[in-house]
Structures are given as C-alpha cells and as structure tokens.
Design an enzyme around this catalytic site. Structure first.
Site, PDB file in Angstrom:
ATOM      1  N   ASN A   1       0.610  -1.097  -0.580  1.00 44.26           N
ATOM      2  CA  ASN A   1      -0.254   0.144  -0.139  1.00 44.26           C
ATOM      3  C   ASN A   1       1.010   0.963   0.009  1.00 44.26           C
ATOM      4  OD1 ASN A   1      -1.752   2.511   0.670  1.00 44.26           O
ATOM      5  ND2 ASN A   1      -2.235   1.523   2.971  1.00 44.26           N
TER       6      ASN A   1
ATOM      7  N   LYS B   1       0.524   4.008  -0.034  1.00 42.96           N
ATOM      8  CA  LYS B   1      -0.156   5.714   0.419  1.00 42.96           C
ATOM      9  C   LYS B   1      -0.036   6.469  -0.562  1.00 42.96           C
ATOM     10  CE  LYS B   1      -0.561   3.338   4.780  1.00 42.96           C
ATOM     11  NZ  LYS B   1      -0.522   3.863   6.356  1.00 42.96           N
TER      12      LYS B   1
ATOM     13  N   HIS C   1      -9.702   0.983   4.710  1.00 45.20           N
ATOM     14  CA  HIS C   1      -8.359   1.523   5.224  1.00 45.20           C
ATOM     15  C   HIS C   1      -8.445   1.761   7.081  1.00 45.20           C
ATOM     16  CE1 HIS C   1      -4.146   2.424   6.970  1.00 45.20           C
ATOM     17  NE2 HIS C   1      -3.940   1.095   5.482  1.00 45.20           N
TER      18      HIS C   1
ATOM     19  N   GLU D   1      -7.084   4.521   7.718  1.00 44.36           N
ATOM     20  CA  GLU D   1      -7.076   5.727   7.009  1.00 44.36           C
ATOM     21  C   GLU D   1      -8.086   6.533   6.950  1.00 44.36           C
ATOM     22  OE1 GLU D   1      -2.655   5.395   6.081  1.00 44.36           O
ATOM     23  OE2 GLU D   1      -1.834   4.686   7.817  1.00 44.36           O
TER      24      GLU D   1
ATOM     25  N   GLU E   1      -5.228  -5.053  10.512  1.00 48.86           N
ATOM     26  CA  GLU E   1      -4.613  -4.309  11.191  1.00 48.86           C
ATOM     27  C   GLU E   1      -4.776  -3.307  12.190  1.00 48.86           C
ATOM     28  OE1 GLU E   1      -2.306  -3.351   6.922  1.00 48.86           O
ATOM     29  OE2 GLU E   1      -3.741  -1.816   7.384  1.00 48.86           O
TER      30      GLU E   1
ATOM     31  N   GLY F   1       2.515   2.208  10.529  1.00 55.51           N
ATOM     32  CA  GLY F   1       3.404   3.469  10.622  1.00 55.51           C
ATOM     33  C   GLY F   1       4.274   3.219  12.992  1.00 55.51           C
TER      34      GLY F   1
ATOM     35  N   SER G   1       3.462  -2.634  10.488  1.00 55.25           N
ATOM     36  CA  SER G   1       4.701  -2.363  10.632  1.00 55.25           C
ATOM     37  C   SER G   1       5.069  -3.881  10.048  1.00 55.25           C
ATOM     38  CB  SER G   1       5.226  -2.036  12.140  1.00 55.25           C
ATOM     39  OG  SER G   1       4.306  -0.490  12.427  1.00 55.25           O
TER      40      SER G   1
HETATM   41  P1  PGA Z   1       3.332   0.344   7.351  1.00 51.82           P
HETATM   42  O1  PGA Z   1       1.569   0.426   7.159  1.00 51.82           O
HETATM   43  O2  PGA Z   1       2.962  -1.471   6.858  1.00 51.82           O
HETATM   44  O3  PGA Z   1       3.148   1.332   7.618  1.00 51.82           O
HETATM   45  O4  PGA Z   1       2.383  -0.211   8.821  1.00 51.82           O
HETATM   46  C1  PGA Z   1      -0.056  -0.586   6.864  1.00 51.82           C
HETATM   47  C2  PGA Z   1      -0.848  -0.185   6.173  1.00 51.82           C
HETATM   48  O5  PGA Z   1      -1.388   0.457   6.220  1.00 51.82           O
HETATM   49  O6  PGA Z   1      -1.737  -0.923   5.351  1.00 51.82           O
END
Ligand code: PGA
Length: 263
Positions: A11, A13, A102, A104, A182, A188, A224
């Site tokens: 992803n 982003k 997601h 976010e 997740e 993140g 992460s």
């Molecule tokens: P990350 O993000 O691997 O940077 O923690 C995962 C995601 O948001 O899908």
C-alpha cells in the site's frame, strides 16, 4: 497444513511520482529477475490514483509478474462525487484489486462500515479483488475489546456480500475477497503485533469468514511488517500474507521480506 503462496500487497499510500515509480519497478524487477520469488508468491502494489496509468503502462510493457491495485473505490458507477473514483473507471487499466476501509480512510476521512460494504460490493461487481481492512484502536486493545470491535467491523463492512458475489469474474491471481487485519496501533508505528496476537485475531477472522461464506478466505496481517518480523508472522497458520505500507516503498526490503517467506 502447507500454506499456499504468500500474498504480499504494498500500500503505497500518498507516496511517489512517476519517476520514483519507474525507479522502484526497475529495481524490484532487477532484484527478482534471477530468482523464482514472484513464481512462488502473489505480489501487488496499490499506487495512488495519479500513478495508475503510468504503473499500468509499465506493468504491461514489461510483462511484470506483480499486479496493480487501487487504494479505494466509490460505490456508484459515476456521478456527482468530487474526489472519488469508481470501480468501473479502473477497468481502463489492468488493476486487479482495491483496498477498502483502510483505517486511515475510516479515521481521517469518515468512512463507515456501511459505506465500506457498498465499496466492497462495487469492487466485487467490477471483478476486482476486494481487500477489506479491519482493526482495533489502541484503546480497544487496552480494554480487551479487540474481538468484539473487529468482528463487528467485519460483519458490517461485508453486509450484503453473498457467497455468490465471490465468484471470480475474470482470470485473476488474487482471490475475490481478502481481509486484512491491521491493528491501528501497529500501523506506521514500528510496533507490529506479536505473531501470537496477530494469529489469534487472524484465526478468529478466518473462522468467521469460513462460517459466513462456506469457503476459506485469505486473511492478511498489516501493521509495521518488515524484514525483521515477517518470517515469524508468516509461520502462523492463519496469516496468508501481508498488507505492507512503509516497507513496500523499498524494493530491496520488500524483496527480502517476500524471499524470507518462501524459502
Ligand atoms: P505500515 O502500514 O506497514 O507502514 O505499518 C500498513 C498499512 O497501513 O497498510
């Protein structure tokens, strides 16, 4: 039981422009041209919408062994929805999957379980694999509400989706429905869930999905994941692969992660 090939979805982003995308793909292909990593895994990248055209041209021209995805789709086919993209619009490109719900999108842009379900339905109708994301907050985790919160999200985000909707509409590398667990506290932050915590929830999700759809649905873990923890996480029986943010922007790291799961 032997697992099928691991699924690795990147992803991206809100990252990268055209030049960085080309550099990434060139490096990634170069790293993977001599080994059989991509024959033994299913790999995809979801760039921002602005790069879908550029990435599609690259993937087609170079006959890449990875697939492309979108970071969202709207549920309507067209209309007055400023800033949104429909699943049908993506059919102009070799896009195979869409990330939906997601955290976010849910937390910063007000997406609800209800509209995630509509987006999921639209993605499936357009023949895209729907990668539906669920996950609890730090507060829910601390209060031991993870199971309740995640199962409610799952049930409501898949409302109205029938087993018949999961029939693939085209030849595709990915299953029609994928669920990504997740935990928000792990995204993140550098603080991945431990293999035990991730497995516990992925197995709860997998059981719910088997019961509901009468078939095995792949469950990914995300949050992460990097080269230091991916192998241990993948050893868990109900983790079919990963949805990866930060580490999917680094071709060498992403390659190392995939390699460590297939060897
Ligand atoms: P990350 O993000 O691997 O940077 O923690 C995962 C995601 O948001 O899908």
């Amino acid at each position: 039981m032997k697992k099928t090939s691991p699924i690795f979805l990147g992803n991206w982003k809100m990252n990268f422009r055209k030049a960085e995308t080309t550099i990434f793909f060139e490096k990634f292909n170069q790293l993977n041209s001599k080994n059989n990593v991509l024959d033994n895994s299913i790999v995809g990248f979801a760039p921002p919408f602005t790069l879908i055209d550029h990435a599609s041209t690259y993937v087609t021209k170079h006959k890449c062994s990875f697939v492309l995805g979108a970071q969202n789709v709207h549920w309507a086919e067209s209309g007055a929805h400023t800033g949104e993209i429909s699943a049908g619009m993506l059919q102009d490109f070799p896009v195979r999957f869409a990330i939906l719900g997601h955290s976010e999108r849910r937390n910063s842009y007000g997406e609800t379980n209800e509209n995630v379900a509509l987006r999921t339905k639209a993605a499936l109708s357009a023949g895209l694999s729907a990668v539906v994301c669920v996950g609890e907050s730090q507060k829910d985790f601390n209060e031991k509400k993870s199971n309740f919160v995640v199962l409610k999200q799952l049930e409501e985000s898949l409302a109205g989706i029938l087993t018949a909707d999961l029939q693939p509409k085209a030849i595709t590398e990915l299953p029609s429905l994928i669920v990504a667990y997740e935990p928000i506290w792990a995204i993140g932050t550098g603080l991945s869930a431990s293999p035990q915590i991730a497995e516990e929830m992925c197995s709860t999700i997998a059981n719910y999905l088997t019961e509901r759809f009468k078939q095995k649905i792949s469950v990914l873990y995300g949050g992460s994941v990097d080269q230091s923890n991916v192998q241990e996480l993948y050893k868990e029986p109900n983790i079919a692969g990963f949805l990866v943010g930060g580490a999917s922007l680094k071709p060498a790291v992403f390659t190392e992660m995939i390699t460590s799961c297939i060897s």
